[in-house]
Design a protein around this motif. Structure first.
Motif, PDB file in Angstrom:
ATOM      1  N   ALA A  20     -64.591  -5.889  41.324  1.00  0.00           N
ATOM      2  CA  ALA A  20     -63.381  -6.236  42.079  1.00  0.00           C
ATOM      3  C   ALA A  20     -63.759  -7.213  43.189  1.00  0.00           C
ATOM      4  CB  ALA A  20     -62.757  -4.979  42.654  1.00  0.00           C
ATOM      5  N   ASP A  21     -62.785  -7.938  43.704  1.00  0.00           N
ATOM      6  CA  ASP A  21     -63.049  -8.936  44.758  1.00  0.00           C
ATOM      7  C   ASP A  21     -62.396  -8.482  46.065  1.00  0.00           C
ATOM      8  OD1 ASP A  21     -63.608 -11.140  46.244  1.00  0.00           O
ATOM      9  OD2 ASP A  21     -62.706 -12.588  44.871  1.00  0.00           O
ATOM     10  N   ASP A  22     -63.209  -8.160  47.041  1.00  0.00           N
ATOM     11  CA  ASP A  22     -62.747  -7.759  48.382  1.00  0.00           C
ATOM     12  C   ASP A  22     -62.105  -6.367  48.391  1.00  0.00           C
ATOM     13  OD1 ASP A  22     -63.530 -10.353  48.919  1.00  0.00           O
ATOM     14  OD2 ASP A  22     -61.592 -11.036  49.686  1.00  0.00           O
ATOM     15  N   LEU A  23     -62.423  -5.540  47.447  1.00  0.00           N
ATOM     16  CA  LEU A  23     -61.925  -4.163  47.447  1.00  0.00           C
ATOM     17  C   LEU A  23     -62.783  -3.333  48.410  1.00  0.00           C
ATOM     18  CD1 LEU A  23     -59.990  -2.123  45.793  1.00  0.00           C
ATOM     19  CD2 LEU A  23     -62.107  -1.476  44.644  1.00  0.00           C
ATOM     20  N   VAL A  66     -70.055 -11.681  51.582  1.00  0.00           N
ATOM     21  CA  VAL A  66     -69.012 -12.562  51.033  1.00  0.00           C
ATOM     22  C   VAL A  66     -69.328 -12.894  49.564  1.00  0.00           C
ATOM     23  CG1 VAL A  66     -68.176 -13.640  53.182  1.00  0.00           C
ATOM     24  CG2 VAL A  66     -70.212 -14.563  52.031  1.00  0.00           C
ATOM     25  N   CYS A  67     -68.359 -13.611  48.930  1.00  0.00           N
ATOM     26  CA  CYS A  67     -68.318 -13.727  47.460  1.00  0.00           C
ATOM     27  C   CYS A  67     -69.536 -14.374  46.797  1.00  0.00           C
ATOM     28  CB  CYS A  67     -67.093 -14.525  47.044  1.00  0.00           C
ATOM     29  SG  CYS A  67     -65.538 -13.783  47.542  1.00  0.00           S
ATOM     30  N   THR A  68     -69.795 -15.659  47.110  1.00  0.00           N
ATOM     31  CA  THR A  68     -70.801 -16.393  46.333  1.00  0.00           C
ATOM     32  C   THR A  68     -72.180 -15.725  46.369  1.00  0.00           C
ATOM     33  OG1 THR A  68     -69.650 -18.503  46.486  1.00  0.00           O
ATOM     34  CG2 THR A  68     -72.035 -18.615  46.131  1.00  0.00           C
ATOM     35  N   SER A 101     -72.986 -12.711  47.001  1.00  0.00           N
ATOM     36  CA  SER A 101     -72.922 -11.390  46.375  1.00  0.00           C
ATOM     37  C   SER A 101     -73.016 -11.496  44.857  1.00  0.00           C
ATOM     38  CB  SER A 101     -71.609 -10.705  46.785  1.00  0.00           C
ATOM     39  OG  SER A 101     -71.462  -9.495  46.094  1.00  0.00           O
ATOM     40  N   ARG A 102     -72.320 -12.463  44.288  1.00  0.00           N
ATOM     41  CA  ARG A 102     -72.324 -12.650  42.822  1.00  0.00           C
ATOM     42  C   ARG A 102     -73.689 -13.142  42.334  1.00  0.00           C
ATOM     43  NH1 ARG A 102     -66.634 -12.702  41.605  1.00  0.00           N
ATOM     44  NH2 ARG A 102     -65.863 -11.829  43.558  1.00  0.00           N
ATOM     45  N   ALA A 103     -74.289 -14.068  43.127  1.00  0.00           N
ATOM     46  CA  ALA A 103     -75.612 -14.572  42.753  1.00  0.00           C
ATOM     47  C   ALA A 103     -76.617 -13.418  42.709  1.00  0.00           C
ATOM     48  CB  ALA A 103     -76.070 -15.629  43.756  1.00  0.00           C
ATOM     49  N   PRO A 157     -58.584  -7.722  44.511  1.00  0.00           N
ATOM     50  CA  PRO A 157     -57.489  -7.961  45.469  1.00  0.00           C
ATOM     51  C   PRO A 157     -57.791  -9.007  46.547  1.00  0.00           C
ATOM     52  CG  PRO A 157     -58.637  -5.952  46.070  1.00  0.00           C
ATOM     53  CD  PRO A 157     -59.297  -6.459  44.815  1.00  0.00           C
ATOM     54  N   HIS A 158     -58.538 -10.056  46.231  1.00  0.00           N
ATOM     55  CA  HIS A 158     -58.664 -11.213  47.112  1.00  0.00           C
ATOM     56  C   HIS A 158     -57.271 -11.813  47.296  1.00  0.00           C
ATOM     57  CE1 HIS A 158     -59.955 -15.192  48.478  1.00  0.00           C
ATOM     58  NE2 HIS A 158     -61.203 -14.763  48.556  1.00  0.00           N
ATOM     59  N   THR A 159     -56.969 -12.259  48.509  1.00  0.00           N
ATOM     60  CA  THR A 159     -55.652 -12.880  48.731  1.00  0.00           C
ATOM     61  C   THR A 159     -55.659 -14.342  48.276  1.00  0.00           C
ATOM     62  OG1 THR A 159     -56.144 -13.675  50.948  1.00  0.00           O
ATOM     63  CG2 THR A 159     -55.276 -11.427  50.754  1.00  0.00           C
ATOM     64  N   SER A 213     -67.456  -3.584  43.833  1.00  0.00           N
ATOM     65  CA  SER A 213     -66.758  -4.675  44.515  1.00  0.00           C
ATOM     66  C   SER A 213     -67.773  -5.643  45.106  1.00  0.00           C
ATOM     67  CB  SER A 213     -65.877  -4.095  45.626  1.00  0.00           C
ATOM     68  OG  SER A 213     -65.246  -5.111  46.380  1.00  0.00           O
ATOM     69  N   ASP A 214     -67.385  -6.910  45.262  1.00  0.00           N
ATOM     70  CA  ASP A 214     -68.353  -7.931  45.710  1.00  0.00           C
ATOM     71  C   ASP A 214     -68.643  -7.883  47.202  1.00  0.00           C
ATOM     72  OD1 ASP A 214     -65.879  -8.975  46.533  1.00  0.00           O
ATOM     73  OD2 ASP A 214     -66.553 -11.040  46.257  1.00  0.00           O
ATOM     74  N   ASN A 215     -67.733  -7.304  47.968  1.00  0.00           N
ATOM     75  CA  ASN A 215     -67.925  -7.156  49.422  1.00  0.00           C
ATOM     76  C   ASN A 215     -66.793  -6.280  49.937  1.00  0.00           C
ATOM     77  OD1 ASN A 215     -67.046 -10.455  49.106  1.00  0.00           O
ATOM     78  ND2 ASN A 215     -65.613  -9.106  50.155  1.00  0.00           N
ATOM     79  N   GLY A 216     -66.805  -6.019  51.242  1.00  0.00           N
ATOM     80  CA  GLY A 216     -65.784  -5.142  51.822  1.00  0.00           C
ATOM     81  C   GLY A 216     -64.423  -5.815  51.929  1.00  0.00           C
ATOM     82  N   GLY A 247     -65.532  -5.158  58.089  1.00  0.00           N
ATOM     83  CA  GLY A 247     -65.173  -5.442  56.696  1.00  0.00           C
ATOM     84  C   GLY A 247     -65.857  -6.696  56.207  1.00  0.00           C
ATOM     85  N   LYS A 248     -65.272  -7.293  55.195  1.00  0.00           N
ATOM     86  CA  LYS A 248     -65.814  -8.512  54.580  1.00  0.00           C
ATOM     87  C   LYS A 248     -66.283  -9.505  55.640  1.00  0.00           C
ATOM     88  CE  LYS A 248     -64.150 -12.558  51.976  1.00  0.00           C
ATOM     89  NZ  LYS A 248     -63.161 -13.027  51.002  1.00  0.00           N
ATOM     90  N   GLY A 249     -67.440 -10.079  55.413  1.00  0.00           N
ATOM     91  CA  GLY A 249     -67.941 -11.108  56.319  1.00  0.00           C
ATOM     92  C   GLY A 249     -68.916 -10.574  57.345  1.00  0.00           C
TER      93      GLY A 249
HETATM   94 MG    MG Z   1     -65.092 -11.269  47.762  1.00  0.00          MG
END
Ligand code: MG
Length: 471
Positions: free
Chosen positions: A35-38, A75-77, A79-81, A234-236, A286-289, A307-309
């Protein structure tokens, strides 16, 4: 027919000779749903009072629910790497202190010399598919950044975040608004190498991703497969399909999470229906908070701070659920584990070698999953970009630097570090540094050892395609 009958009889009689089936059984299917940002507090099985997640709750009840599972970045990038390479993102250059993630015109990518989980499993005969948000390269500007250049046979999804190419009519800060308009966003939807829709209809993305995931499983059911399923939400900005929009007591955020939950249910139902469940590891995380600055469009880290970031717990500790009927017993797992472990563990499950020519940070957590013993981990490191902000060893976490997720331009250094006992104080509210100088000394030693051996790669997040000048 006769031959087939004889074959069946031999099998039924347990007369052993190597069969294709037996060989395949040693190579389980692997499904990672990301999930993204869950946030840590956004699922029923993690204590959310109003978001309804019956499928994930059932998955957790049948499988292993981790209480201390971490993404490898805030954050996203990066985390995925980390998930796909088993390495802290500083080792691949997929992080940066200012830019933080790949942007819609970025020219950088996950470097070709990184070995992805997909590449390693493909080499062992796995079918590999990536469905959803990639964010490790922007193929419009750099074809080498495409998932199919990094070990995936099949791709369906958005190359980056769904908010990354707002149209000129989008108001400032559009992602935070409760009401979203389709014309504000212009994200491209790829099928393999082609853009098939732009802007992508985001209201149907979760449903279409799920349909593609079901089809991927069905068409690869006779060989081992690796499905990497990183959702857009649930990324906006948040969009739900007609069946879910307006249904959750938690508003649009709840609608979107409930649709993700239904998607997980469909994947697990497909595995059951195809009789693959007992030879498939499914991991949900999830990829981050949660993205807390998004007002009610952002999720919840529950009792965790920030949270995220950020590198407070809420930025990196996330839900983590492992499911494999017959292999993983229903358990709540309180040992620390992380997304990088999924790399190493998946390779071990597939009978593949873990790369020996580079540092791999993920551990083999099969002993935790199968209840056969402990896993020894010296420390866990919390990076924000290239800065090592904090480190955890055992129950204690030392913050050398802190910085609010957003809006605090410079980090704050702490000498002595802030120290929290996360078992006693998961919310990181009571600094116990003055009482535990020996613990601080021990964590400092581990950090120094890590830093001394670290070879950061040049950042991939800097270079962008210039915007053509209007004539
Ligand atoms: Mg994310």
């Amino acid at each position: 027919m006769k031959l087939l009958s004889l074959f069946s009889w031999l099998l039924a009689a347990g007369i052993g000779f190597p069969t294709v089936q037996a060989a395949e059984a040693t190579r389980p299917n692997i499904v990672i749903i990301f999930a993204d940002d869950l946030g840590y507090g956004d699922l029923g099985c993690y204590g959310h009072p109003t978001i309804r997640t019956p499928n994930l709750d059932r998955m957790a009840a049948e499988g292993m629910r981790f209480t201390e599972f971490y993404s490898a970045a805030e954050v996203c990038t990066p985390s995925r790497a980390a998930l796909l390479t088993g390495r802290y993102p500083i080792r691949s250059g997929m992080c940066h202190d200012q830019f933080r993630v790949l942007r819609p015109r970025s020219l950088g990518q996950l470097p070709d010399n990184e070995i992805t989980l997909a590449e390693a499993l493909k080499a062992k005969g796995y079918a590999t598919g990536c469905i959803g948000k990639w964010h490790l390269g922007v193929p419009q500007f750099n074809p080498g950044g495409h998932p199919r250049k990094h070990g995936f046979d099949f791709y369906f999804g958005l190359p980056h975040s769904n908010d990354m190419d707002p149209t000129p009519v989008a108001p400032k800060g559009a992602g935070k608004l409760a009401e979203q308009r389709a014309e504000w966003w212009n994200a491209p939807l790829y099928r393999d190498d082609q853009i098939i829709e732009r802007p992508a209809d985001q209201t149907t993305l979760t449903r279409r991703y799920t349909d593609e995931a079901v089809k991927f499983i069905q068409r690869n059911k006779t060989k081992p497969f690796f499905l990497y399923f990183p959702h857009t939400f649930p990324h906006t900005p948040l969009f739900a399909s007609k069946d879910f929009a307006g249904k959750s007591p938690r508003g649009i955020y709840g609608d979107v999470v409930e649709e993700l939950d239904a998607s997980v249910g469909k994947v697990l139902d497909t595995l059951r229906a195809e009789k693959l469940a007992e030879n498939t590891l499914v991991f949900f995380t999830s990829d981050n908070g949660p993205w807390l600055i998004m007002n009610q469009q952002g999720g919840s880290a529950g009792l965790l701070r920030e949270g995220k970031g950020s590198t407070w717990e809420g930025g990196m500790r996330v839900p983590g659920i492992a499911w494999w009927p017959g292999k993983i017993k229903p358990t709540v797992q309180r040992t620390l584990a992380c997304t990088m472990d999924l790399f190493t563990t998946s390779l071990k499950l597939a009978g593949a070698d873990v790369p020996g020519d580079r540092p791999i940070d993920g551990l083999d957590i099969r002993p935790l999953l199968f209840g056969t013993g402990p896993v020894s981990r010296e420390a866990y490191f919390y990076y924000r970009g290239t800065r090592l902000m904090a480190a955890r060893s055992g129950d204690f976490k030392a913050h050398y630097m802190t910085q609010a997720a957003y809006g605090q331009p410079k980090h704050e250094e702490h000498t002595p570090p802030l120290l929290f006992n996360l078992r006693v104080d998961p919310s990181e509210t009571h600094n116990v540094a003055t009482n535990h100088s020996a613990v601080l000394g021990q964590i400092a030693q581990v950090v120094e050892k890590h830093k001394a051996a670290l070879q950061p790669a040049p950042s991939q997040l800097v270079e962008v395609q210039p915007v053509a000048e209007k004539k």
